[in-house]
Design a protein around this motif. Structure first.
Motif, PDB file in Angstrom:
ATOM      1  N   ARG A 109      -9.296   5.276  -9.719  1.00  0.00           N
ATOM      2  CA  ARG A 109      -8.681   3.268  -9.135  1.00  0.00           C
ATOM      3  C   ARG A 109      -9.420   4.019  -7.281  1.00  0.00           C
ATOM      4  O   ARG A 109      -8.967   4.715  -6.462  1.00  0.00           O
ATOM      5  N   ALA A 110      -8.650   2.519  -6.821  1.00  0.00           N
ATOM      6  CA  ALA A 110      -9.473   2.259  -5.374  1.00  0.00           C
ATOM      7  C   ALA A 110      -8.541   3.349  -4.320  1.00  0.00           C
ATOM      8  O   ALA A 110      -7.784   3.487  -4.521  1.00  0.00           O
ATOM      9  N   LYS A 111      -8.783   4.096  -3.539  1.00  0.00           N
ATOM     10  CA  LYS A 111      -8.286   4.416  -2.459  1.00  0.00           C
ATOM     11  C   LYS A 111      -8.748   4.634  -0.965  1.00  0.00           C
ATOM     12  O   LYS A 111     -10.154   4.730  -0.798  1.00  0.00           O
ATOM     13  N   ILE A 112      -7.941   4.513   0.083  1.00  0.00           N
ATOM     14  CA  ILE A 112      -7.930   3.759   1.118  1.00  0.00           C
ATOM     15  C   ILE A 112      -7.964   4.317   1.218  1.00  0.00           C
ATOM     16  O   ILE A 112      -7.679   6.082   1.840  1.00  0.00           O
ATOM     17  N   VAL A 113      -9.486   5.217   2.316  1.00  0.00           N
ATOM     18  CA  VAL A 113      -9.657   6.403   3.001  1.00  0.00           C
ATOM     19  C   VAL A 113      -9.566   6.073   4.968  1.00  0.00           C
ATOM     20  O   VAL A 113      -9.544   6.935   5.236  1.00  0.00           O
ATOM     21  N   VAL A 120       5.625  12.548   0.952  1.00  0.00           N
ATOM     22  CA  VAL A 120       4.610  11.173   2.229  1.00  0.00           C
ATOM     23  C   VAL A 120       6.027  10.855   2.764  1.00  0.00           C
ATOM     24  O   VAL A 120       6.787  10.627   3.801  1.00  0.00           O
ATOM     25  N   VAL A 140       0.799  -0.813  -0.180  1.00  0.00           N
ATOM     26  CA  VAL A 140       0.188  -0.346   0.052  1.00  0.00           C
ATOM     27  C   VAL A 140       0.807   1.420   0.165  1.00  0.00           C
ATOM     28  O   VAL A 140       1.499   1.071   0.582  1.00  0.00           O
ATOM     29  N   GLN A 141       0.227   2.218  -1.077  1.00  0.00           N
ATOM     30  CA  GLN A 141       2.037   3.098  -0.999  1.00  0.00           C
ATOM     31  C   GLN A 141       0.589   4.254  -0.334  1.00  0.00           C
ATOM     32  O   GLN A 141      -0.522   4.835  -0.501  1.00  0.00           O
ATOM     33  N   ILE A 142       0.952   4.654   1.141  1.00  0.00           N
ATOM     34  CA  ILE A 142       0.292   5.701   2.015  1.00  0.00           C
ATOM     35  C   ILE A 142       0.838   7.110   1.860  1.00  0.00           C
ATOM     36  O   ILE A 142       2.113   7.072   1.283  1.00  0.00           O
ATOM     37  N   VAL A 143      -0.567   7.545   1.764  1.00  0.00           N
ATOM     38  CA  VAL A 143      -0.342   8.773   1.400  1.00  0.00           C
ATOM     39  C   VAL A 143      -0.214   9.991   2.418  1.00  0.00           C
ATOM     40  O   VAL A 143       0.838  11.050   2.474  1.00  0.00           O
ATOM     41  N   ARG A 144      -1.276  10.223   3.569  1.00  0.00           N
ATOM     42  CA  ARG A 144      -1.530  10.520   4.435  1.00  0.00           C
ATOM     43  C   ARG A 144      -2.189  10.182   5.800  1.00  0.00           C
ATOM     44  O   ARG A 144      -3.105   9.059   5.323  1.00  0.00           O
ATOM     45  N   GLU A 172      -5.288   8.800   3.518  1.00  0.00           N
ATOM     46  CA  GLU A 172      -5.243   8.411   2.185  1.00  0.00           C
ATOM     47  C   GLU A 172      -4.312   7.337   1.779  1.00  0.00           C
ATOM     48  O   GLU A 172      -3.371   7.876   1.880  1.00  0.00           O
ATOM     49  N   ALA A 173      -3.953   6.427   1.378  1.00  0.00           N
ATOM     50  CA  ALA A 173      -3.140   5.234   0.641  1.00  0.00           C
ATOM     51  C   ALA A 173      -4.015   4.467  -0.357  1.00  0.00           C
ATOM     52  O   ALA A 173      -5.099   4.771  -1.453  1.00  0.00           O
ATOM     53  N   TYR A 174      -3.325   3.643  -1.215  1.00  0.00           N
ATOM     54  CA  TYR A 174      -3.668   3.508  -2.853  1.00  0.00           C
ATOM     55  C   TYR A 174      -2.712   1.541  -2.587  1.00  0.00           C
ATOM     56  O   TYR A 174      -1.611   2.149  -2.807  1.00  0.00           O
TER      57      TYR A 174
END
Lengths: 196, 196
Positions: B65-69, B16, A53-57, A70-72
């Motif tokens: 694409r799917a966004k992990i929130v 990040v 998982v790419q963690i953004v926030r 926020e992650a993808y």
């Protein structure tokens, strides 16, 4: 005021993982259960790698643990499973198809093939666990054979007929659900097994 | 209207990950760079496992694409690094301390110790890479020794003096930054190396 957020969160999580497992199909669950059994019995040490998982926030809501907001999903650069069996490195990918006659090779990422290539190069045991869910049959196919098919520009898929011929049907039971190590024994350790 | 969301996202991500690497310290980066070098040169196939994340909620914003929130960091059940070297399974954990005289053993998760125990049981090579950042020194310590210390109820830490005695200083260079496989050669493959 906030009232047992941890408990609530746990319930939520359970539901979501159910939902995710459906996407991940029965195969992943069967393998995880089998690996847990192998670990528990001291037979092998094999894990599924976490989903990359790419963690953004990340938020840090008041004094509670870090919350990823926020992650993808990232494309995995390796296969999903690896570990140790009888002193040897073991590494495999698991795929499932609902088609009756073939498995499309495009469903395997190119870097997963590259990874398996490297596994073999470095002396590890590598294979593909492929389930034809229509027949509820799971086959172990040696990585070398999968790679050869992948490298053949005229081949776009593994046919069910070919898999039945070149692969090895994995015995299913209650515990472990998929005893793929029995196939590994016969294929990679050149020993006679009597109870198959 | 939306205008290159992918590009923007990429920039954000880069920032990040920098931030995260600072938490992960220089050691993780050094190991990742070294492993990339080992893979590229066909020396070894070793990866860092993705950080395990518990995914709670995923959005599917319009056609993207799917966004992990909502997700949370999970405690890892294994060590961070594993792979194949010279046909053998290799598995290790990496830790860093800024203290001058000791490394507190509580910084190693119990299941990481249990995992290393199992790695040895199944015939793998297991160790700890421990950096004393004050001295900019990284030591490879055999898993058996770390486990023995962990199991000793009177021991709460690995002292710097003990690590210097029982561990092996990892050679540092530009490429690879940490040549810990040189130590692995001498420790686990019983061969004479001349260029150390």
């Amino acid at each position: 005021m906030i009232g047992y957020p941890t408990k609530k969160r746990k319930q939520q999580t359970a539901n979501v993982s159910l939902q995710f497992n459906r996407r991940g199909m029965g195969l992943e669950e069967d393998i995880n259960q089998s690996n847990a059994y192998f670990r528990e019995m001291g037979i092998a040490l094999i894990y599924k790698k976490p989903t990359p998982v790419q963690i953004v926030r990340v938020d840090y809501p008041m004094r509670s643990r870090a919350k990823i907001v926020e992650a993808y999903f990232k494309t995995p650069s390796t296969t999903d499973y690896n570990g140790i069996y009888r002193g040897k490195p073991i590494d495999f990918e698991a795929k499932q198809t609902s088609l009756k006659t073939l498995f499309p090779l495009k469903d395997v990422h190119e870097h997963q093939i590259e990874h398996l290539r490297r596994v073999l190069f470095h002396g590890g045991i590598g294979f593909l666990l492929l389930r034809f869910s229509y027949y509820d049959e799971t086959y172990l196919i040696d990585a070398k054979k999968v790679i050869a098919k992948y490298d053949d520009p005229s081949t776009k898929s593994l046919t069910y007929v070919w898999v039945k011929q070149e692969g090895h049907l994995v015995p299913q039971s209650f515990q472990p659900r998929l005893h793929y190590l029995k196939i590994v024994d016969t294929l990679y350790f050149e020993e006679v097994t009597h109870d198959e």
